[in-house]
Write a protein that holds these residues in place. Structure first.
Motif, PDB file in Angstrom:
ATOM      1  N   ALA A   1       0.829  -1.209   0.000  1.00  0.00           N
ATOM      2  CA  ALA A   1       0.000   0.000   0.000  1.00  0.00           C
ATOM      3  C   ALA A   1       0.860   1.254   0.000  1.00  0.00           C
ATOM      4  O   ALA A   1       0.674   2.158  -0.834  1.00  0.00           O
ATOM      5  N   ILE A   2       1.822   1.316   0.915  1.00  0.00           N
ATOM      6  CA  ILE A   2       2.647   2.519   1.030  1.00  0.00           C
ATOM      7  C   ILE A   2       3.512   2.717  -0.211  1.00  0.00           C
ATOM      8  O   ILE A   2       3.766   3.857  -0.632  1.00  0.00           O
ATOM      9  N   ALA A   3       3.933   1.634  -0.848  1.00  0.00           N
ATOM     10  CA  ALA A   3       4.790   1.731  -2.032  1.00  0.00           C
ATOM     11  C   ALA A   3       4.069   2.317  -3.237  1.00  0.00           C
ATOM     12  O   ALA A   3       4.708   2.642  -4.247  1.00  0.00           O
ATOM     13  N   GLN A   4       2.734   2.468  -3.143  1.00  0.00           N
ATOM     14  CA  GLN A   4       2.022   3.137  -4.228  1.00  0.00           C
ATOM     15  C   GLN A   4       2.381   4.619  -4.295  1.00  0.00           C
ATOM     16  O   GLN A   4       2.262   5.245  -5.356  1.00  0.00           O
ATOM     17  N   VAL A   5       2.827   5.182  -3.176  1.00  0.00           N
ATOM     18  CA  VAL A   5       3.127   6.619  -3.143  1.00  0.00           C
ATOM     19  C   VAL A   5       4.227   6.977  -4.140  1.00  0.00           C
ATOM     20  O   VAL A   5       4.001   7.812  -5.037  1.00  0.00           O
ATOM     21  N   PRO A   6       5.444   6.393  -4.041  1.00  0.00           N
ATOM     22  CA  PRO A   6       6.450   6.753  -5.045  1.00  0.00           C
ATOM     23  C   PRO A   6       6.065   6.337  -6.458  1.00  0.00           C
ATOM     24  O   PRO A   6       6.425   7.017  -7.426  1.00  0.00           O
ATOM     25  N   MET A   7       5.320   5.235  -6.584  1.00  0.00           N
ATOM     26  CA  MET A   7       4.964   4.775  -7.919  1.00  0.00           C
ATOM     27  C   MET A   7       3.997   5.741  -8.597  1.00  0.00           C
ATOM     28  O   MET A   7       4.136   6.042  -9.785  1.00  0.00           O
ATOM     29  N   TYR A   8       3.041   6.257  -7.843  1.00  0.00           N
ATOM     30  CA  TYR A   8       2.086   7.203  -8.421  1.00  0.00           C
ATOM     31  C   TYR A   8       2.701   8.590  -8.605  1.00  0.00           C
ATOM     32  O   TYR A   8       2.195   9.394  -9.388  1.00  0.00           O
ATOM     33  N   LEU A   9       3.784   8.862  -7.874  1.00  0.00           N
ATOM     34  CA  LEU A   9       4.508  10.120  -8.075  1.00  0.00           C
ATOM     35  C   LEU A   9       5.562  10.006  -9.175  1.00  0.00           C
ATOM     36  O   LEU A   9       6.160  11.009  -9.563  1.00  0.00           O
ATOM     37  N   TRP A  10       5.784   8.774  -9.669  1.00  0.00           N
ATOM     38  CA  TRP A  10       6.858   8.509 -10.628  1.00  0.00           C
ATOM     39  C   TRP A  10       6.836   9.448 -11.827  1.00  0.00           C
ATOM     40  O   TRP A  10       7.889  10.026 -12.170  1.00  0.00           O
ATOM     41  N   PRO A  11       5.696   9.669 -12.501  1.00  0.00           N
ATOM     42  CA  PRO A  11       5.718  10.554 -13.675  1.00  0.00           C
ATOM     43  C   PRO A  11       6.183  11.967 -13.350  1.00  0.00           C
ATOM     44  O   PRO A  11       6.908  12.587 -14.134  1.00  0.00           O
ATOM     45  N   LEU A  12       5.778  12.491 -12.191  1.00  0.00           N
ATOM     46  CA  LEU A  12       6.167  13.848 -11.822  1.00  0.00           C
ATOM     47  C   LEU A  12       7.644  13.925 -11.464  1.00  0.00           C
ATOM     48  O   LEU A  12       8.324  14.914 -11.764  1.00  0.00           O
ATOM     49  N   ILE A  13       8.166  12.847 -10.825  1.00  0.00           N
ATOM     50  CA  ILE A  13       9.566  12.843 -10.410  1.00  0.00           C
ATOM     51  C   ILE A  13      10.493  12.694 -11.608  1.00  0.00           C
ATOM     52  O   ILE A  13      11.524  13.369 -11.717  1.00  0.00           O
ATOM     53  N   ILE A  14      10.123  11.806 -12.530  1.00  0.00           N
ATOM     54  CA  ILE A  14      11.030  11.459 -13.620  1.00  0.00           C
ATOM     55  C   ILE A  14      10.925  12.413 -14.794  1.00  0.00           C
ATOM     56  O   ILE A  14      11.830  12.491 -15.638  1.00  0.00           O
ATOM     57  N   LYS A  15       9.828  13.165 -14.882  1.00  0.00           N
ATOM     58  CA  LYS A  15       9.602  14.031 -16.042  1.00  0.00           C
ATOM     59  C   LYS A  15      10.749  14.999 -16.302  1.00  0.00           C
ATOM     60  O   LYS A  15      11.187  15.128 -17.451  1.00  0.00           O
ATOM     61  N   PRO A  16      11.281  15.709 -15.281  1.00  0.00           N
ATOM     62  CA  PRO A  16      12.383  16.636 -15.570  1.00  0.00           C
ATOM     63  C   PRO A  16      13.622  15.935 -16.143  1.00  0.00           C
ATOM     64  O   PRO A  16      14.320  16.502 -16.988  1.00  0.00           O
ATOM     65  N   LEU A  17      13.899  14.700 -15.694  1.00  0.00           N
ATOM     66  CA  LEU A  17      15.062  13.975 -16.210  1.00  0.00           C
ATOM     67  C   LEU A  17      14.851  13.567 -17.659  1.00  0.00           C
ATOM     68  O   LEU A  17      15.768  13.673 -18.482  1.00  0.00           O
ATOM     69  N   VAL A  18      13.650  13.096 -17.966  1.00  0.00           N
ATOM     70  CA  VAL A  18      13.352  12.732 -19.346  1.00  0.00           C
ATOM     71  C   VAL A  18      13.433  13.952 -20.240  1.00  0.00           C
ATOM     72  O   VAL A  18      13.982  13.920 -21.347  1.00  0.00           O
ATOM     73  N   GLN A  19      12.925  15.071 -19.755  1.00  0.00           N
ATOM     74  CA  GLN A  19      12.923  16.304 -20.530  1.00  0.00           C
ATOM     75  C   GLN A  19      14.340  16.811 -20.766  1.00  0.00           C
ATOM     76  O   GLN A  19      14.664  17.303 -21.848  1.00  0.00           O
ATOM     77  N   THR A  20      15.196  16.639 -19.750  1.00  0.00           N
ATOM     78  CA  THR A  20      16.573  17.114 -19.872  1.00  0.00           C
ATOM     79  C   THR A  20      17.398  16.255 -20.816  1.00  0.00           C
ATOM     80  O   THR A  20      18.166  16.755 -21.644  1.00  0.00           O
ATOM     81  N   THR A  21      17.236  14.939 -20.691  1.00  0.00           N
ATOM     82  CA  THR A  21      18.072  14.032 -21.480  1.00  0.00           C
ATOM     83  C   THR A  21      17.488  13.711 -22.841  1.00  0.00           C
ATOM     84  O   THR A  21      18.218  13.337 -23.760  1.00  0.00           O
ATOM     85  N   SER A  22      16.151  13.810 -22.969  1.00  0.00           N
ATOM     86  CA  SER A  22      15.502  13.519 -24.251  1.00  0.00           C
ATOM     87  C   SER A  22      14.445  14.580 -24.514  1.00  0.00           C
ATOM     88  O   SER A  22      13.249  14.288 -24.495  1.00  0.00           O
ATOM     89  N   PRO A  23      14.844  15.836 -24.723  1.00  0.00           N
ATOM     90  CA  PRO A  23      13.875  16.928 -24.830  1.00  0.00           C
ATOM     91  C   PRO A  23      12.872  16.760 -25.945  1.00  0.00           C
ATOM     92  O   PRO A  23      11.753  17.238 -25.875  1.00  0.00           O
ATOM     93  N   ALA A  24      13.237  16.020 -26.987  1.00  0.00           N
ATOM     94  CA  ALA A  24      12.322  15.858 -28.123  1.00  0.00           C
ATOM     95  C   ALA A  24      11.233  14.841 -27.822  1.00  0.00           C
ATOM     96  O   ALA A  24      10.220  14.799 -28.488  1.00  0.00           O
ATOM     97  N   ALA A  25      11.468  14.017 -26.773  1.00  0.00           N
ATOM     98  CA  ALA A  25      10.534  12.931 -26.500  1.00  0.00           C
ATOM     99  C   ALA A  25       9.300  13.395 -25.738  1.00  0.00           C
ATOM    100  O   ALA A  25       8.242  12.811 -25.859  1.00  0.00           O
ATOM    101  N   LEU A  26       9.450  14.440 -24.935  1.00  0.00           N
ATOM    102  CA  LEU A  26       8.386  14.800 -24.008  1.00  0.00           C
ATOM    103  C   LEU A  26       7.385  15.742 -24.658  1.00  0.00           C
ATOM    104  O   LEU A  26       7.740  16.817 -25.125  1.00  0.00           O
ATOM    105  N   PRO A  27       6.123  15.376 -24.697  1.00  0.00           N
ATOM    106  CA  PRO A  27       5.109  16.276 -25.257  1.00  0.00           C
ATOM    107  C   PRO A  27       4.965  17.521 -24.399  1.00  0.00           C
ATOM    108  O   PRO A  27       5.211  17.488 -23.198  1.00  0.00           O
ATOM    109  N   PRO A  28       4.549  18.631 -24.973  1.00  0.00           N
ATOM    110  CA  PRO A  28       4.364  19.841 -24.176  1.00  0.00           C
ATOM    111  C   PRO A  28       3.164  19.723 -23.254  1.00  0.00           C
ATOM    112  O   PRO A  28       2.237  18.945 -23.498  1.00  0.00           O
ATOM    113  N   ASN A  29       3.183  20.538 -22.191  1.00  0.00           N
ATOM    114  CA  ASN A  29       2.036  20.649 -21.275  1.00  0.00           C
ATOM    115  C   ASN A  29       1.677  19.354 -20.581  1.00  0.00           C
ATOM    116  O   ASN A  29       0.527  19.150 -20.226  1.00  0.00           O
ATOM    117  N   VAL A  30       2.638  18.449 -20.407  1.00  0.00           N
ATOM    118  CA  VAL A  30       2.343  17.206 -19.700  1.00  0.00           C
ATOM    119  C   VAL A  30       2.506  17.439 -18.209  1.00  0.00           C
ATOM    120  O   VAL A  30       3.524  17.951 -17.798  1.00  0.00           O
TER     121      VAL A  30
END
Length: 308
Positions: free
Chosen positions: A279-308
């Motif tokens: 149950a508690i492990a759902q917290v980081p998993m559901y936050l995963w998109p928000l946490i990882i988005k800046p890294l994906v955007q930095t390393t693969s800027p063309a991959a990330l759609p705008p306004n996500v």
């Protein structure tokens, strides 16, 4: 509404966990439907499978095979080795190993679309991993994780096969009834419904966690911290291993595991501390998109759609 959910799915998924914690009465109300929600989200993912594309992928199975082997066979033993010298409660270690043995959550397809990653890889790994996990998880659950439950691997296999097989059969029937044309036209609707189901699942699985936080804040903090670290290890471990291929797509499927399916497989035989971790492990998993988005955007800027 569909467009709104699709656009802000990352925030909606994260909100689901905190709604369950803030409104324990709502979590208790939804808790009896937890198994049905697990089946529902599995069915929704399998309905999205393009079997022609799956066949094409299987003709060149290298990337998909690597993803499945890592998720189902290698990451749990690797996690067990990492945990061996760390002085954590045995039940917590078992829960983390079980998490590493689970297939990716079917919601990885939604998250991959949000982040501009390989949706097909995420979908195929999640679906095939779900179909194959009855063959791998029972023995990992009862041997590698060292869980002492009154269940044989065969019983766990039967439970998983029932959930997975039933979901697959229902998905096939729905695909035939709806038809490929309407399915293609309604793919955004299916994705939005999947997000709503995941939010309901996040709320339901938080049943009782609020009272654990109030009564045993130290235990809750330990489990939450361990879940964040375990999620990061699975995520960045896969990113490093698969760096020459597509690091963030593999990191996505590795870091987001279907603990609900493990829960369904173990049933009432699962130790209370293990289910608390799930149950508690759902917290980081559901936050995963928000946490990882800046890294994906930095390393693969063309991959990330705008306004996500």
């Amino acid at each position: 509404m569909i467009t709104f959910i699709a656009r802000y799915a990352s925030y909606a998924l994260a909100a689901g966990v905190f709604i369950g914690l803030a409104l324990p009465w709502l979590a208790s109300l939804l808790r009896p439907f937890l198994d049905a929600l697990i089946v529902a989200v599995t069915v929704m993912a399998m309905m999205r499978v393009d079997w022609a594309e799956l066949t094409q992928r299987l003709r060149k199975p290298g990337r998909l095979t690597a993803s499945l082997v890592w998720c189902l066979l290698l990451s749990a033993p690797a996690m067990a080795l990492l945990l061996a010298p760390i002085p954590l409660p045995a039940a917590l270690k078992s829960a983390i190993i079980l998490m590493a043995a689970a297939p990716p959550i079917t919601a990885t397809t939604v998250i991959a679309g949000l982040l501009g990653l390989d949706v097909a890889l995420a979908l195929m790994t999640a679906v095939l991993g779900t179909l194959l996990v009855p063959l791998t998880l029972p023995w990992i659950a009862l041997e590698l994780a060292g869980i002492a439950v009154d269940l044989s691997p065969l019983i766990v296999f039967q439970r998983l096969a029932f959930v997975v097989g039933g979901s697959a059969l229902l998905a096939i029937v729905l695909r035939r009834v709806i038809g490929p044309v309407r399915l293609a036209a309604g793919k955004d609707t299916i994705a939005a419904i999947s997000v709503v189901i995941l939010i309901l699942f996040a709320i339901a699985i938080m049943d009782g966690v609020t009272w654990v936080i109030i009564d045993s804040p130290g235990t809750a903090a330990l489990y939450l911290g361990a879940s964040f670290v375990a999620n990061l290890v699975l995520t960045f471990g896969a990113a490093l291993i698969f760096r020459p291929l597509d690091p963030w797509s593999y990191a996505l499927v590795s870091g987001n595991r279907n603990m609900g399916l493990v829960w369904a497989g173990l049933g009432a035989g699962a130790p209370a501390d293990v289910t608390l971790y799930f149950a508690i492990a759902q917290v980081p998993m559901y936050l995963w998109p928000l946490i990882i988005k800046p890294l994906v955007q930095t390393t693969s800027p063309a991959a990330l759609p705008p306004n996500v």
